[in-house]
Design an enzyme around this catalytic site. Sequence first.
Site, PDB file in Angstrom:
ATOM      1  N   ILE A 161       0.908  -1.117  -0.039  1.00 47.67           N
ATOM      2  CA  ILE A 161      -0.019   0.124   0.081  1.00 47.67           C
ATOM      3  C   ILE A 161       0.804   1.084  -0.115  1.00 47.67           C
ATOM      4  O   ILE A 161       0.581   2.239  -0.747  1.00 47.67           O
ATOM      5  CB  ILE A 161      -0.960  -0.146   1.214  1.00 47.67           C
ATOM      6  CG1 ILE A 161      -1.947  -1.236   0.882  1.00 47.67           C
ATOM      7  CG2 ILE A 161      -1.737   1.363   1.276  1.00 47.67           C
ATOM      8  CD1 ILE A 161      -2.715  -1.618   2.275  1.00 47.67           C
ATOM      9  N   SER A 241      -3.724   2.844   8.308  1.00 52.09           N
ATOM     10  CA  SER A 241      -3.079   1.582   8.728  1.00 52.09           C
ATOM     11  C   SER A 241      -3.845   1.101   9.773  1.00 52.09           C
ATOM     12  O   SER A 241      -4.707   0.480   9.845  1.00 52.09           O
ATOM     13  CB  SER A 241      -1.408   1.468   8.797  1.00 52.09           C
ATOM     14  OG  SER A 241      -1.017   2.487   9.784  1.00 52.09           O
ATOM     15  N   ARG A 242      -3.289   1.510  11.128  1.00 56.82           N
ATOM     16  CA  ARG A 242      -4.004   1.208  12.330  1.00 56.82           C
ATOM     17  C   ARG A 242      -3.940   2.113  13.521  1.00 56.82           C
ATOM     18  O   ARG A 242      -2.748   2.675  13.303  1.00 56.82           O
ATOM     19  CB  ARG A 242      -3.441  -0.489  12.946  1.00 56.82           C
ATOM     20  CG  ARG A 242      -3.924  -1.461  12.141  1.00 56.82           C
ATOM     21  CD  ARG A 242      -5.148  -1.995  12.444  1.00 56.82           C
ATOM     22  NE  ARG A 242      -5.541  -2.991  11.655  1.00 56.82           N
ATOM     23  CZ  ARG A 242      -6.092  -3.311  10.586  1.00 56.82           C
ATOM     24  NH1 ARG A 242      -6.388  -2.277   9.873  1.00 56.82           N
ATOM     25  NH2 ARG A 242      -6.484  -4.267  10.187  1.00 56.82           N
ATOM     26  N   GLU A 271     -10.636   2.199  18.467  1.00 55.39           N
ATOM     27  CA  GLU A 271     -11.878   2.223  17.452  1.00 55.39           C
ATOM     28  C   GLU A 271     -13.461   1.387  18.258  1.00 55.39           C
ATOM     29  O   GLU A 271     -13.220   0.277  18.895  1.00 55.39           O
ATOM     30  CB  GLU A 271     -11.654   1.465  16.359  1.00 55.39           C
ATOM     31  CG  GLU A 271     -10.848   2.379  15.443  1.00 55.39           C
ATOM     32  CD  GLU A 271     -10.601   1.810  14.189  1.00 55.39           C
ATOM     33  OE1 GLU A 271     -11.418   0.960  13.662  1.00 55.39           O
ATOM     34  OE2 GLU A 271      -9.351   2.180  13.515  1.00 55.39           O
ATOM     35  N   HIS A 289     -12.832   3.925   9.112  1.00 56.48           N
ATOM     36  CA  HIS A 289     -12.470   2.982   8.693  1.00 56.48           C
ATOM     37  C   HIS A 289     -12.677   2.204   7.808  1.00 56.48           C
ATOM     38  O   HIS A 289     -13.446   1.054   7.397  1.00 56.48           O
ATOM     39  CB  HIS A 289     -12.173   1.885   9.906  1.00 56.48           C
ATOM     40  CG  HIS A 289     -11.130   0.651   9.893  1.00 56.48           C
ATOM     41  ND1 HIS A 289     -10.326   0.130  10.766  1.00 56.48           N
ATOM     42  CD2 HIS A 289     -10.459   0.102   8.737  1.00 56.48           C
ATOM     43  CE1 HIS A 289      -9.508  -0.497  10.420  1.00 56.48           C
ATOM     44  NE2 HIS A 289      -9.550  -0.631   9.226  1.00 56.48           N
ATOM     45  N   ALA A 291     -11.085   2.628   4.398  1.00 54.30           N
ATOM     46  CA  ALA A 291     -10.064   2.822   3.085  1.00 54.30           C
ATOM     47  C   ALA A 291     -10.530   1.768   2.135  1.00 54.30           C
ATOM     48  O   ALA A 291     -10.066   1.818   0.991  1.00 54.30           O
ATOM     49  CB  ALA A 291      -8.663   2.871   3.902  1.00 54.30           C
TER      50      ALA A 291
HETATM   51  C1  DGY Z   1      -7.420  -4.153   6.452  1.00 55.71           C
HETATM   52  O1  DGY Z   1      -7.852  -5.057   5.619  1.00 55.71           O
HETATM   53  O2  DGY Z   1      -6.750  -4.624   7.260  1.00 55.71           O
HETATM   54  C2  DGY Z   1      -8.287  -3.125   6.492  1.00 55.71           C
HETATM   55  O3  DGY Z   1      -8.058  -2.412   7.814  1.00 55.71           O
HETATM   56  C3  DGY Z   1      -9.733  -3.299   6.237  1.00 55.71           C
HETATM   57  O4  DGY Z   1     -10.223  -1.973   5.598  1.00 55.71           O
END
Ligand code: DGY
Length: 322
Positions: A161, A241-242, A271, A289, A291
Site C-alpha cells: 500500500i 493503517s492501524r 475504535e 475505517h 479505506a
Molecule cells: C485491513 O484489511 O486490514 C483494512 O484495515 C480493512 O479495511
Amino acid sequence: MQQHIFITRRIPEPGIRALEGKGYNVTVSGKDGVLTKEELIVALKGKSYDAVLCLLTDKIDDAVFEAAGAQCKIFANYAVGFDNINLDAAKQRGMTVTNTPGVLTNTVAEHTFALILAAAHRIAEADAYTRAGNYKGWAPMLLLGSDVSGKTLGVVGLGRIGSRVAHHAAKGFGMKVLYYDPKPNAEFEKEYGARYVDLPTLLKESDFISIHVPLLPATKYLIGTNEFAMMKKTAYLVNTSRGPIVDEQALVRALKEGMIKGAALDVYENEPSLAPGLADLPNAVLTPHIASATEETRGKMAELAALNIIEALEGRVPPNKL
Ligand code: DGY
C-alpha cells in the site's frame, strides 16, 4: 461428510457463494454487530466448525481457538491486517491463520490519496461550510488550503500500500518521495526517484506523512509528541493503517497547538471511539475505517478469505497463510 463454516458477521455475497458452492454448510452470526469475545466463544463452543471466517473487529486469542476445538483447521481473517489475532497461540495449536493481502492495495491507496487531497484542500470543512448556508459569495481568502503537487511525501512503511501511494504521489502529482522501512528498495528508488531515510529525517522533511506499517509491539505509538515536534508546522499526517501507531491524544494536542497543520485519519486508537477533542478539530479529516470499502474490493476480500478456507479444507496450503 459436510463441512461447516462459521462467519462472524455478514460479508459480501461472493465469499458466501464461493463457500456454499463447495457444498459447505455456512452459518453467519445473526448478531447485527461485532460479537464480544464471550459471544464468539459461545457461538463456537461445541459446534465443531471446520473453519471460521473472522473480521478485524474480532479479538481472536487462545480461548477462542480452544472454543473452536480441534476440528477447526483455519481462521481466515477478512482483512490484510491481523493484529486482532494472536498468532503465537495459533501456532501452538497448529491452527492456520490467513489474511487478504493484495486485493485491497489500490483501493486503500486511493483512499489515502483522497485523504491527502481532502486535508490539503479542506474538503470536509468546505463541504460543512457550504451546507450550513455560510457561502455568501466568492472571496479571495476563503478557506485557503495547501497545494499537494510538487511537495514531499514521506511514506512510513514501504509495503504494497505504501508503494502504491508513493506511485500516485510521484507519477500523478510530481511529488518528491521519502520513505522509511526496515530495508531500502533500490528498484523503487529508481522508478520513483525516492530517497531512503531514517524516521527523524522523514518527519523533518516531509509535507505529507502517510503511515503504512502494520501494528506490532514495535510500531505502537511510533508517532507521538516527540515525533510531532520534529514535523514541519505546515505538515499533514495521514493514517490508513492501524490507529494505535499514532498516539491519538498527542495528535489532538499537536493539531490544537499548531505543531502540525492537519491530519486525515481512517483508523483510531480505540475504535470506534475517538480521542477527546478530535472530532471538534476543523483541521482533522475523519473517515470510519473505510479505506478498503468499495463494492469491488470488499467482494474480492470476501472471495479471497473464502478461497483460503477452501484450500485449507481441501488439504492444500492456503495462498495467504501467515
Ligand atoms: C485491513 O484489511 O486490514 C483494512 O484495515 C480493512 O479495511
